[in-house]
Design an enzyme around this catalytic site. Structure first.
Site, PDB file in Angstrom:
ATOM      1  CG  ASP A 190       4.890  -1.432  -2.379  1.00 31.19           C
ATOM      2  OD1 ASP A 190       5.028  -2.217  -1.425  1.00 31.19           O
ATOM      3  OD2 ASP A 190       5.825  -1.082  -3.115  1.00 31.19           O
ATOM      4  CG  ASP A 239       7.245  -0.246   2.998  1.00 34.34           C
ATOM      5  OD1 ASP A 239       6.508  -1.251   3.104  1.00 34.34           O
ATOM      6  OD2 ASP A 239       8.423  -0.301   2.598  1.00 34.34           O
ATOM      7  CG  ASP A 292       0.232  14.499  -3.313  1.00 36.45           C
ATOM      8  OD1 ASP A 292      -0.978  14.232  -3.177  1.00 36.45           O
ATOM      9  OD2 ASP A 292       0.633  15.527  -3.902  1.00 36.45           O
ATOM     10  CE1 TYR A 309       3.213  -2.294  -7.202  1.00 33.45           C
ATOM     11  CE2 TYR A 309       4.116  -4.481  -6.858  1.00 33.45           C
ATOM     12  CZ  TYR A 309       3.990  -3.167  -6.466  1.00 33.45           C
ATOM     13  OH  TYR A 309       4.638  -2.736  -5.354  1.00 33.45           O
ATOM     14  CE  LYS A 313      -0.383  12.996  -7.520  1.00 32.89           C
ATOM     15  NZ  LYS A 313      -0.183  14.358  -6.913  1.00 32.89           N
TER      16      LYS A 313
HETATM   17  C1  IPM Z   1       5.205  -5.773  -0.570  1.00 35.12           C
HETATM   18  C2  IPM Z   1       6.533  -5.868  -1.256  1.00 35.12           C
HETATM   19  C3  IPM Z   1       6.338  -6.427  -2.651  1.00 35.12           C
HETATM   20  C4  IPM Z   1       5.489  -5.453  -3.434  1.00 35.12           C
HETATM   21  C5  IPM Z   1       7.638  -6.738  -3.402  1.00 35.12           C
HETATM   22  C6  IPM Z   1       8.510  -7.720  -2.644  1.00 35.12           C
HETATM   23  C7  IPM Z   1       7.385  -7.229  -4.798  1.00 35.12           C
HETATM   24  O1  IPM Z   1       7.147  -4.621  -1.258  1.00 35.12           O
HETATM   25  O2  IPM Z   1       4.506  -6.792  -0.460  1.00 35.12           O
HETATM   26  O3  IPM Z   1       4.860  -4.672  -0.127  1.00 35.12           O
HETATM   27  O4  IPM Z   1       5.986  -4.473  -4.004  1.00 35.12           O
HETATM   28  O5  IPM Z   1       4.276  -5.659  -3.482  1.00 35.12           O
HETATM   29 MG    MG Z   2       6.178  -3.127  -0.095  1.00 35.37          MG
END
Ligand code: IPM
Ligand code: MG
Length: 370
Positions: free
Chosen positions: A250, A254, A226, A142, A193
């Site tokens: 990240d 999700d 993975d 990032y 990884k």
């Molecule tokens: C998160 C989001 C952010 C990230 C975006 C909005 C920049 O996806 O907080 O998970 O990638 O960190």
């Molecule tokens: Mg995210």
């Protein structure tokens, strides 16, 4: 009564709608004498760009730095697709994380008993699920340099992002994971990884050494990222605390969110290091989900991840554990009573609106704290 300064950054899309539900709880807690919360509001993301051409203004950054905690809802949306990269909505969020040095992002994935059927996995795989993902938040790909697109002059371009980690960055995030694990089920899964990345190799080396030096009482396992993604949807209850880098964290958070029924359920806390003088940590609390522009303004958004983020602030920044527990219980009770926003509604449920969900949680909380 303790007084706390909270900066509220509703942001974009569904942000203001879900923040409004958190605000109802904040003002109730002040009225009920739990603590006195002094709130200020600022702009971040597209809304800040529209107002002053920046993803967050200097004055809002200053407010964030002086607040006891920042509560952020969500940033981004197609409206700002064309704005310069440096001032795109996400840049505001990334600047907050970086400038406040919020290196530790805690993302708890808990499956409420009432929601086992909302998960995309079979109920017995997620029933009782309680995972804490610890994501490194101020390093890795990032922020690594170089980060650029260069024109090669032959009709070709080159895009470069750089994954960088230094020993101290890995050590401090691993320390957070080990400390959390000691208060939970005492197990850490560290993920990278190492089979293809030098930074992954270093990550594994540093975590292993710290474990041997200071945390040998905690069970540690290493799992390639993975494979971890696969195990998360195969047998998620094997995990307790997962510690991983910024990008994998990240992605994996999700994935984990769907185990709980919806991305609308997952809160997060982003914490800085402990101030040597005061013992306090800088902190920002936000849902893991985005600004969901497709449902913005329609009163469809689930406010639970936002409210859960406020709960994390009460827990980690203000030490108001019984109040945090009471709100968590109110959420669980409201879900158990069958209330569902559209994202977690089953085929036979009649979904409630964002504010109906917020009001129901508040009403439930009043039964305990009123
Ligand atoms: C998160 C989001 C952010 C990230 C975006 C909005 C920049 O996806 O907080 O998970 O990638 O960190
Ligand atoms: Mg995210």
């Amino acid at each position: 009564m303790a007084a706390y300064k909270l900066l509220l950054l509703p942001g974009d899309g569904i942000g203001p709608e879900i923040m409004a539900e958190a605000e109802k709880l904040i003002s109730f807690l002040s009225r009920a004498g739990v603590a006195s919360f002094e709130t200020e509001k600022g702009l971040v993301g597209g809304s800040a760009y529209d107002a002053h051409g920046q993803a967050i203004s200097e004055s809002d950054m200053a407010l964030a730095k002086s607040a006891d905690a920042v509560l952020l809802a969500a940033v981004g949306g197609p409206k700002w697709d064309g704005v310069p990269y440096e001032v795109r909505p996400e840049a505001g969020l990334l600047r907050l994380r970086k400038d406040l040095a919020l290196f530790a992002n805690l993302r708890p994935a808990i499956c409420y008993p009432a929601l086992v059927d909302a998960s995309s996995l079979k109920p017995d795989l997620v029933d009782g699920l309680d995972i804490m993902i610890v994501r490194e938040l101020t390093g890795g790909v990032y922020f690594g340099e170089p980060k650029e697109i260069t024109d090669l002059g032959n009709g070709q371009k080159r895009g470069v992002d750089t994954q960088v980690y230094e020993t101290y960055e890995i050590e401090r995030i691993a320390r957070i994971a080990f400390e959390l694990a000691r208060k939970r089920s005492n197990k850490v899964t560290s993920s990278e990884k190492a089979n293809v990345m030098k930074s992954g190799l270093l990550w594994r080396e540093v975590v292993t050494a710290l474990h041997a030096r200071e945390y040998s009482d905690v069970q540690l396992e290493h799992m390639l990222a993975d494979a971890l993604g696969m195990q998360l949807v195969r047998r998620p209850k094997q995990f307790d605390v997962i510690v991983t880098d910024n990008l994998f964290g990240d992605l994996l958070s999700d994935v984990a969110s769907m185990l709980t029924g919806s991305l609308g359920m997952l809160p997060s806390a982003s914490l800085g290091g402990e101030d040597a003088a005061t013992g306090k940590r800088k902190a920002l609390y936000e849902p893991c989900h985005g600004s969901a522009p497709d449902i913005a303004g329609k009163a469809l958004a689930n406010p639970i991840a936002m409210i859960g983020s406020l709960v994390m602030a009460l827990r980690y920044s203000f030490g108001l554990i019984p109040v945090a527990d009471a709100i968590d219980k109110a959420i669980a009770d409201v879900l158990a009573a069958g209330l569902r926003t559209a994202d977690i509604a089953g085929p036979n449920d009649k979904p409630v609106s964002t504010s109906q969900m917020g009001d129901a949680i508040l009403a439930e909380l009043k039964k305990t704290l009123g």
